[in-house]
Design a protein around this motif. Structure first.
Motif, mmCIF file in Angstrom:
data_model
loop_
_atom_site.group_PDB
_atom_site.id
_atom_site.type_symbol
_atom_site.label_atom_id
_atom_site.label_comp_id
_atom_site.label_asym_id
_atom_site.label_seq_id
_atom_site.Cartn_x
_atom_site.Cartn_y
_atom_site.Cartn_z
ATOM 1 N N GLY A 15 -7.619 -19.985 -5.728
ATOM 2 C CA GLY A 15 -7.312 -18.580 -6.026
ATOM 3 C C GLY A 15 -5.889 -18.312 -6.476
ATOM 4 N N ARG A 43 -2.683 -17.352 -8.412
ATOM 5 C CA ARG A 43 -2.581 -16.407 -9.521
ATOM 6 C C ARG A 43 -1.245 -16.556 -10.231
ATOM 7 N N SER A 57 -8.697 -18.875 -14.962
ATOM 8 C CA SER A 57 -9.806 -18.098 -14.423
ATOM 9 C C SER A 57 -11.001 -18.270 -15.350
ATOM 10 N N SER A 62 -6.978 -18.804 -10.460
ATOM 11 C CA SER A 62 -7.248 -17.572 -11.227
ATOM 12 C C SER A 62 -6.126 -17.336 -12.228
ATOM 13 N N PRO A 82 -7.453 -12.274 -15.027
ATOM 14 C CA PRO A 82 -7.387 -13.181 -13.876
ATOM 15 C C PRO A 82 -8.608 -13.112 -12.969
ATOM 16 N N GLY A 83 -9.419 -12.073 -13.102
ATOM 17 C CA GLY A 83 -10.578 -11.973 -12.205
ATOM 18 C C GLY A 83 -10.089 -11.612 -10.811
ATOM 19 N N ARG A 103 -11.170 -13.339 -7.683
ATOM 20 C CA ARG A 103 -11.655 -14.231 -6.612
ATOM 21 C C ARG A 103 -10.620 -14.240 -5.485
ATOM 22 N N ASN A 145 -7.782 -15.090 -3.013
ATOM 23 C CA ASN A 145 -6.614 -15.959 -3.126
ATOM 24 C C ASN A 145 -6.276 -16.506 -1.747
#
Ligand SMILES: O=C(CCc1ccccc1NC(=O)c1cccc(C(F)(F)F)c1)NO
Ligand SMILES: [Zn+2]
Length: 415
Positions: A260, A262, A296, A304, A376-377, A379, A381
């Motif tokens: 996850g 980012r 992602s 992501s 990035p969606g 999901r 982290n």
């Protein structure tokens, strides 16, 4: 408590992590450097693309990358240089003779069944399927990275890119993780013929174990890998405590992350580590593997990231104005990988790109929005602020030890 924390909380906290690293765009003055005026070298030939297209795990990916770069008109801003095949002698600079002989035998052998049991010992199994073309493919993709390194050494440009390279898992006597010949190790060995200290940076979601292993005892090659590190995730190496062996202790850096990750935490952490690494190691050349399987939407389903993360890290390194070799690697969502590497190619050329994908042969693959950017969606982290801070502090401390020990080293030699 270690656990997922929300992105906004992370964002304001992480800014303290890297006060100095505010602006990571390439400064305009960097453009004045004469070397900068030379166009980046782009290694390409129809055969290179065709052979990469044929590889099972990345079918037609090479074509999508090249055609998108072409559709954005970037080829005119680069020196397009054809690859060559790596020679057996060059391969033997790292790989074991019996392994190379076996690989080249595959090229000549027709009935692959006969070689079944021997293939096992060389890692040529499910992850690394064998067919008659594997040797020629591996020799050409490695030769492409070697050609790129040579262009840097002869001053043809300050930057060279081979999106068909970056096969970081290959071991001296074994294929692994879909990597047969380690083009990165061969290219670093080539660069070492001219540059005393080479920095290797691996942005792929998988640990760059093959390259790390090759140079783990060396003080002349520092390897930095940022990757997902979690039980059962391939290859399983690359923990925080893996820092090199013998005199090479401290010259291996690992940034192990959880699912996850980012952009907003990836960029400051990686750039802070790069900044400190440059300070203590002062590299003379740079190799960056840009495996895009951390994006992602990749089937690896791990991080992501968006292309912004890769862009910011590459821009940060380009500011150093070192001879820089940029390589591909993983990336199993082909349109997204093409989006990312086209963005990076534009950065090498100093060009901005329209966010609308231009019409071209694979245009339909970019539907339904035909956008260059990737979101990035959302999901979960799993990287907590505390864990990131601990990883950062441990790595900075390890690198600082290097600074003090290397100065002691100098005193010893001077006295
Ligand atoms: O990307 C890699 C290698 C990934 C790998 C390591 C070990 C065994 C198999 C693989 N590759 C895959 O699992 C893989 C490759 C292509 C496509 C896929 C998919 F099924 F997820 F799409 C999965 N290194 O940077
Ligand atoms: Zn990967």
């Amino acid at each position: 408590s270690v656990g997922p924390c929300n992105a906004s909380q992370q964002r304001e906290d992480l800014s303290e992590l890297c006060p100095r690293i505010r602006d990571t765009t390439v400064s305009s003055k960097a453009q004045s450097d004469p070397d900068k005026q030379k166009k980046p070298v782009y290694i390409y030939s129809p055969e290179l693309i065709q052979r990469c297209d044929a590889m099972p795990k990345i079918i037609n990916r090479a074509s999508k990358v090249h055609t998108l770069i072409q559709a954005y008109g970037l080829l005119n801003s680069m020196q397009v240089v054809p690859p060559r095949s790596a020679t057996t002698e060059e391969m033997l600079g790292f790989h074991a003779e019996d392994y190379i002989q076996f690989l080249s035998l595959l090229g000549r052998q027709t009935d692959e069944e006969k070689l079944e049991e021997e293939s096992e010992q060389y890692g040529l199994t499910y992850d690394c399927p064998i067919n008659r073309h594997v040797y020629t493919y591996a020799a050409l993709t490695s030769g492409a990275s070697l050609r790129a390194a040579e262009c840097l050494m002869e001053g043809r440009s300050q930057v060279a890119v081979n999106w068909c390279g970056g096969w970081h898992h290959a071991k001296r006597d074994m294929a692994s993780g879909f990597c047969y010949i380690n083009d990165i190790v061969l290219a670093i060995l080539k660069l070492r013929e001219k540059y005393d200290r080479v920095l290797y940076v691996d942005l792929d979601v998988h640990h760059g174990d093959g390259v790390e292993e090759a140079f783990c005892a060396s003080t002349r090659v520092m390897t930095i890998s940022v990757h997902k590190y979690s039980p059962g995730f391939f290859p399983g190496s690359g923990g925080l405590d893996s820092i090199g062996v013998g005199k090479g202790r401290g010259y291996t850096v690992n940034i192990p992350l959880l699912e996850g990750a980012r952009d907003e935490e990836f960029v400051p952490l990686v750039c802070r580590v790069l900044h400190k690494a440059r300070e203590v190691f002062s590299p003379q050349a740079l190799v960056c593997q840009c495996g895009a399987d951390g994006l992602s939407g990749d089937p690896m389903d791990s991080f992501s990231l968006t292309p912004t993360a890769y862009s910011r890290c590459l821009q940060f390194m380009l500011q150093w104005r070192l001879p820089t070799l940029v390589l591909g690697g993983g990336g199993y969502n082909s349109p997204n990988t093409a989006r990312c590497w086209t963005r990076l190619t534009a950065i090498l050329c100093g060009h901005k790109l329209s966010s609308e994908v231009p019409d071209h042969k694979f245009f339909m693959s970019y539907g339904p929005d035909f956008e260059l950017n990737i979101s990035p969606g959302n999901r979960k982290n799993m990287n907590s602020k505390e864990a990131l801070r601990r990883i950062h502090n441990t790595i900075i401390e390890n690198l600082d030890k290097l600074k003090s020990s290397s100065s002691q080293q100098q005193e010893k030699t001077q006295s």
